[in-house]
Design a protein around this motif. Structure first.
Motif, PDB file in Angstrom:
ATOM      1  N   ASP A 268       5.080  -8.928  -4.454  1.00 38.47           N
ATOM      2  CA  ASP A 268       4.353  -8.069  -3.526  1.00 38.47           C
ATOM      3  C   ASP A 268       4.597  -8.581  -2.109  1.00 38.47           C
ATOM      4  OD1 ASP A 268       1.733  -5.963  -3.828  1.00 38.47           O
ATOM      5  OD2 ASP A 268       1.902  -7.027  -1.916  1.00 38.47           O
ATOM      6  N   ASP A 269       4.779  -7.655  -1.171  1.00 38.78           N
ATOM      7  CA  ASP A 269       5.067  -8.052   0.205  1.00 38.78           C
ATOM      8  C   ASP A 269       3.836  -8.552   0.962  1.00 38.78           C
ATOM      9  OD1 ASP A 269       7.991  -7.442   0.843  1.00 38.78           O
ATOM     10  OD2 ASP A 269       7.362  -5.623  -0.197  1.00 38.78           O
TER      11      ASP A 269
ATOM     12  N   GLU B 241     -13.595   0.214  -8.055  1.00 44.53           N
ATOM     13  CA  GLU B 241     -13.793   0.610  -6.655  1.00 44.53           C
ATOM     14  C   GLU B 241     -13.970   2.124  -6.539  1.00 44.53           C
ATOM     15  OE1 GLU B 241     -10.664  -0.837  -4.085  1.00 44.53           O
ATOM     16  OE2 GLU B 241     -10.818  -2.822  -4.958  1.00 44.53           O
TER      17      GLU B 241
ATOM     18  N   SER C 251       2.677  -1.077   3.550  1.00 44.30           N
ATOM     19  CA  SER C 251       3.706  -0.097   3.188  1.00 44.30           C
ATOM     20  C   SER C 251       4.078   0.775   4.384  1.00 44.30           C
ATOM     21  CB  SER C 251       3.198   0.792   2.066  1.00 44.30           C
ATOM     22  OG  SER C 251       2.443   0.026   1.171  1.00 44.30           O
TER      23      SER C 251
ATOM     24  N   TYR D 126     -11.747  -8.879   0.440  1.00 46.93           N
ATOM     25  CA  TYR D 126     -10.742  -7.893   0.035  1.00 46.93           C
ATOM     26  C   TYR D 126      -9.334  -8.375   0.343  1.00 46.93           C
ATOM     27  CZ  TYR D 126     -10.124  -2.956  -1.190  1.00 46.93           C
ATOM     28  OH  TYR D 126      -9.835  -1.776  -1.817  1.00 46.93           O
TER      29      TYR D 126
ATOM     30  N   ASN E 113       3.522   4.991  -6.451  1.00 54.18           N
ATOM     31  CA  ASN E 113       3.389   5.917  -5.311  1.00 54.18           C
ATOM     32  C   ASN E 113       4.390   5.576  -4.198  1.00 54.18           C
ATOM     33  OD1 ASN E 113       1.609   3.660  -5.410  1.00 54.18           O
ATOM     34  ND2 ASN E 113       0.498   4.373  -3.636  1.00 54.18           N
ATOM     35  N   PHE E 114       4.932   4.371  -4.227  1.00 56.09           N
ATOM     36  CA  PHE E 114       5.949   3.984  -3.241  1.00 56.09           C
ATOM     37  C   PHE E 114       7.289   3.726  -3.927  1.00 56.09           C
ATOM     38  CE2 PHE E 114       1.902   2.359  -1.307  1.00 56.09           C
ATOM     39  CZ  PHE E 114       1.852   3.283  -0.275  1.00 56.09           C
TER      40      PHE E 114
ATOM     41  N   TYR F 278      -6.595  -6.199  -0.102  1.00 59.80           N
ATOM     42  CA  TYR F 278      -5.701  -5.048   0.116  1.00 59.80           C
ATOM     43  C   TYR F 278      -5.561  -4.752   1.600  1.00 59.80           C
ATOM     44  CZ  TYR F 278      -4.001  -0.255   0.252  1.00 59.80           C
ATOM     45  OH  TYR F 278      -3.276   0.867   0.527  1.00 59.80           O
TER      46      TYR F 278
ATOM     47  N   LYS G  40      14.709  -0.153  -0.929  1.00 55.56           N
ATOM     48  CA  LYS G  40      14.792  -1.557  -0.521  1.00 55.56           C
ATOM     49  C   LYS G  40      15.643  -2.365  -1.486  1.00 55.56           C
ATOM     50  CE  LYS G  40      10.342  -2.668   1.099  1.00 55.56           C
ATOM     51  NZ  LYS G  40       9.177  -3.487   1.200  1.00 55.56           N
TER      52      LYS G  40
ATOM     53  N   ASN H  54      -9.672   6.938   1.924  1.00 53.27           N
ATOM     54  CA  ASN H  54      -9.628   6.077   0.732  1.00 53.27           C
ATOM     55  C   ASN H  54     -10.825   5.141   0.666  1.00 53.27           C
ATOM     56  OD1 ASN H  54      -7.084   7.101  -0.189  1.00 53.27           O
ATOM     57  ND2 ASN H  54      -6.214   6.057   1.579  1.00 53.27           N
TER      58      ASN H  54
ATOM     59  N   ALA I   3       1.683  -5.291  -6.466  1.00 55.61           N
ATOM     60  CA  ALA I   3       0.480  -5.698  -7.196  1.00 55.61           C
ATOM     61  C   ALA I   3      -0.695  -4.855  -6.683  1.00 55.61           C
ATOM     62  CB  ALA I   3       0.212  -7.179  -6.996  1.00 55.61           C
ATOM     63  N   PRO I   4      -0.602  -3.524  -6.829  1.00 49.02           N
ATOM     64  CA  PRO I   4      -1.692  -2.675  -6.352  1.00 49.02           C
ATOM     65  C   PRO I   4      -2.907  -2.815  -7.261  1.00 49.02           C
ATOM     66  CG  PRO I   4      -0.101  -1.328  -7.524  1.00 49.02           C
ATOM     67  CD  PRO I   4       0.449  -2.732  -7.504  1.00 49.02           C
ATOM     68  N   ALA I   5      -4.039  -2.392  -6.762  1.00 40.15           N
ATOM     69  CA  ALA I   5      -5.263  -2.417  -7.570  1.00 40.15           C
ATOM     70  C   ALA I   5      -5.039  -1.644  -8.865  1.00 40.15           C
ATOM     71  CB  ALA I   5      -6.409  -1.810  -6.768  1.00 40.15           C
TER      72      ALA I   5
HETATM   73  P1  JHZ Z   1      -1.331   0.859  -2.880  1.00 42.25           P
HETATM   74  C1  JHZ Z   1      -5.524   1.148  -2.678  1.00 42.25           C
HETATM   75  O1  JHZ Z   1      -5.114   1.022  -4.005  1.00 42.25           O
HETATM   76  C2  JHZ Z   1      -6.793   0.383  -2.502  1.00 42.25           C
HETATM   77  P2  JHZ Z   1      -3.796   0.290  -4.430  1.00 42.25           P
HETATM   78  C3  JHZ Z   1      -8.000   1.207  -2.377  1.00 42.25           C
HETATM   79  N1  JHZ Z   1      -8.980   0.746  -3.318  1.00 42.25           N
HETATM   80  C4  JHZ Z   1      -7.917   2.641  -2.632  1.00 42.25           C
HETATM   81  O2  JHZ Z   1      -8.904   3.301  -2.616  1.00 42.25           O
HETATM   82  C5  JHZ Z   1      -6.635   3.220  -3.016  1.00 42.25           C
HETATM   83  O3  JHZ Z   1      -5.610   2.507  -2.354  1.00 42.25           O
HETATM   84  C6  JHZ Z   1      -6.578   4.687  -2.814  1.00 42.25           C
HETATM   85  C7  JHZ Z   1       2.689  -3.396  -2.250  1.00 42.25           C
HETATM   86  N2  JHZ Z   1       3.985  -3.003  -1.697  1.00 42.25           N
HETATM   87  O4  JHZ Z   1      -1.287   1.169  -1.445  1.00 42.25           O
HETATM   88  C8  JHZ Z   1       1.573  -3.402  -1.241  1.00 42.25           C
HETATM   89  C9  JHZ Z   1       4.928  -3.983  -1.513  1.00 42.25           C
HETATM   90  O5  JHZ Z   1       4.700  -5.145  -1.830  1.00 42.25           O
HETATM   91  O6  JHZ Z   1      -0.596   1.779  -3.762  1.00 42.25           O
HETATM   92  C10 JHZ Z   1       0.346  -3.218  -2.116  1.00 42.25           C
HETATM   93  O7  JHZ Z   1      -0.078  -4.458  -2.654  1.00 42.25           O
HETATM   94  N3  JHZ Z   1       6.121  -3.621  -0.988  1.00 42.25           N
HETATM   95  C11 JHZ Z   1      -8.471   1.018  -0.959  1.00 42.25           C
HETATM   96  O8  JHZ Z   1      -3.975  -1.175  -4.300  1.00 42.25           O
HETATM   97  C12 JHZ Z   1       0.875  -2.327  -3.252  1.00 42.25           C
HETATM   98  O9  JHZ Z   1       2.284  -2.515  -3.280  1.00 42.25           O
HETATM   99  C13 JHZ Z   1       6.438  -2.352  -0.620  1.00 42.25           C
HETATM  100  O10 JHZ Z   1       7.536  -2.083  -0.152  1.00 42.25           O
HETATM  101  O11 JHZ Z   1      -3.433   0.838  -5.760  1.00 42.25           O
HETATM  102  C14 JHZ Z   1       0.586  -0.878  -3.002  1.00 42.25           C
HETATM  103  O12 JHZ Z   1      -0.773  -0.622  -3.109  1.00 42.25           O
HETATM  104  C15 JHZ Z   1       5.438  -1.342  -0.827  1.00 42.25           C
HETATM  105  C16 JHZ Z   1       5.728   0.075  -0.463  1.00 42.25           C
HETATM  106  C17 JHZ Z   1       4.227  -1.710  -1.373  1.00 42.25           C
HETATM  107  O13 JHZ Z   1      -2.814   0.812  -3.249  1.00 42.25           O
END
Ligand code: JHZ
Ligand code: ZN
Length: 414
Positions: A348-349, A223, A82, A75, A385-386, A77, A393, A176, A325-327
């Protein structure tokens, strides 16, 4: 060798055989199956992404189960990337600690504990903590950082081992991750073994009411086997002689619910919030197939809307990149057919993702400092969502004329 995917023919909550397909997002690679440069030329496994509705219990769910070994062992993630999310879990631990009067002897077990985002604040209260998470690399890292984490898929056997070693748990949490599990009754059996008599099992899951209201269709990926509302959850727990006694709405992932459950023999009263959420669900038509058929139409309208925005920018020779690059971004990119020819790169951070390429669409994931050098014209915020955290930033980017595209709930430029 595990089979890569199996099709389900019955509801994962009530076992009704007459579940019906309501949304079809085609076939896509797994959302977190980011690729190395070497893997780009290889054939990527793809799996059907189809959503089914059970009109008997109201459960919305995927019809295909991709092997968990394939999805969760390597994995990428890491929850703690965040700041908003880290703060969320600090508040979560504090609330649980106070409400259930935990003491230094209390054991808290977190299932799907990832990098220890919830157990770290629990540990600060001096509690005994244990994480369970099959993601080997992340589990190892969490353990190194002081959160003992077993690299396993939770089940009854693991529950027995925990009890033998540490005794029963006062609190078990699963955030989650509950939607990731195909065999939910086996999971709950394990919880019952693990919980102390008056113990509490708390889950946090993205809430179907929010998915519908804000059209969060991109949270549909392999997932997420379940898209939960309260009614089927109550049914699920009651089948295992457990009960939901409270629920709260929280803001994570566009809107989630935190659900509190206990054994039916526990003395806590059921809160009024349970009843009021159930009536909201009914009012929203979450028990009706038509609600989901309509969602499928809105998804396609938004696909056209975002495509129009992007086509126009490309025709004006504007540079567009992605942030996050979220899922879920990979559902959106694949279904909307936004690939490396459209987005130059995504930043992505998370160091786990940098240098890799998005599954299906092959867009490179880069370190955010590339934006400073490149100064693109538009940033598509895939981690919507962020959006606030990201736009704050990138205050300088906006000030120097840069613009953001937010794709959800309805594509718009800000
Ligand atoms: P984020 C996750 O989905 C995975 P994802 C999982 N499958 C699940 O069930 C759901 O959550 C509910 C980046 N980022 O949290 C970090 C930055 O780079 O929305 C992450 O790669 N800089 C368990 O993957 C992505 O964005 C920043 O400043 O859709 C966010 O991923 C911030 C704030 C985020 O979850
Ligand atoms: Zn059902």
């Amino acid at each position: 060798m595990h089979r890569q995917v199996i099709a389900r023919t019955s509801c994962r909550v009530c076992h009704n055989k007459k579940i019906v397909k309501v949304i079809d997002l085609g076939s896509t690679p797994a959302a977190n199956a980011f690729l190395t440069k070497k893997q780009l030329n290889k054939l990527e496994p793809i799996f059907p992404l189809q959503v089914f509705f059970c009109s008997r219990c109201g459960q919305l769910q995927l019809g295909h189960v991709v092997a968990p070994e394939l999805l969760f062992r390597n994995y990428v993630y890491a929850s703690s990337t965040s700041a908003t999310f880290r703060n969320h879990f600090v508040g979560y631990a504090q609330k649980i600690y106070q409400r259930f009067k935990l003491t230094v002897n209390s054991l808290v077990v977190d299932i799907g504990s990832n990098d220890g985002i919830l157990l770290k604040p629990f540990k600060q209260y001096g509690l005994k903590v244990l994480g369970i998470d099959p993601a080997r690399r992340i589990a190892r890292q969490a353990t190194k950082e002081g959160i003992p984490t077993w690299p396993e898929f939770f089940d009854s056997q693991v529950a027995k081992k925990i009890v033998e070693k540490f005794g029963p748990a006062q609190i078990v949490t699963a955030n989650n991750v509950f939607a990731h599990v195909d065999n939910l009754s086996e999971l709950i059996k394990g919880i019952k073994i693990l919980l102390a008599k008056d113990g509490v099992f708390v889950i946090e899951v993205p809430y179907l009411a929010n998915l519908i209201k804000k059209n969060l269709f991109d949270t549909i990926y392999h997932e997420h086997l379940s898209y939960f509302s309260l009614r089927p959850l109550i049914k699920l727990f009651s089948l295992q002689k457990m009960m939901v006694f409270d629920v709260e709405r929280v803001s994570s992932h566009g809107g989630s619910i935190r659900v509190f459950t206990q054994s039916i023999n526990s003395p806590r009263q059921v809160s009024d919030r349970v009843k009021s959420l159930l009536s909201l669900e009914k009012k929203m038509g979450l028990n009706k197939k038509l609600t989901y058929v309509k969602l499928a139409q809105i998804i396609n309208q938004n696909r056209m809307r975002l495509k129009n925005i992007i086509d126009k920018l490309i025709s004006q020779d504007k540079q567009i990149i992605g942030y996050g690059a979220p899922a879920k971004g990979n559902t959106l990119l694949n279904y909307f057919k936004i690939d490396k020819h459209i987005l130059k790169y995504i930043v992505d951070d998370s160091s786990y993702k940098q240098g890799l390429f998005t599954p299906g669409t092959h867009i490179q994931v880069a370190n955010p400092n590339r934006i400073v050098k490149d100064k693109p014209d538009y940033i598509l915020i895939l981690a919507w969502n962020f959006a606030n955290e990201i736009m704050e930033k990138l205050h300088w980017f906006k000030k120097t004329g840069g613009k953001f595209i937010i794709p959800i709930p309805r594509p718009k430029v800000v």
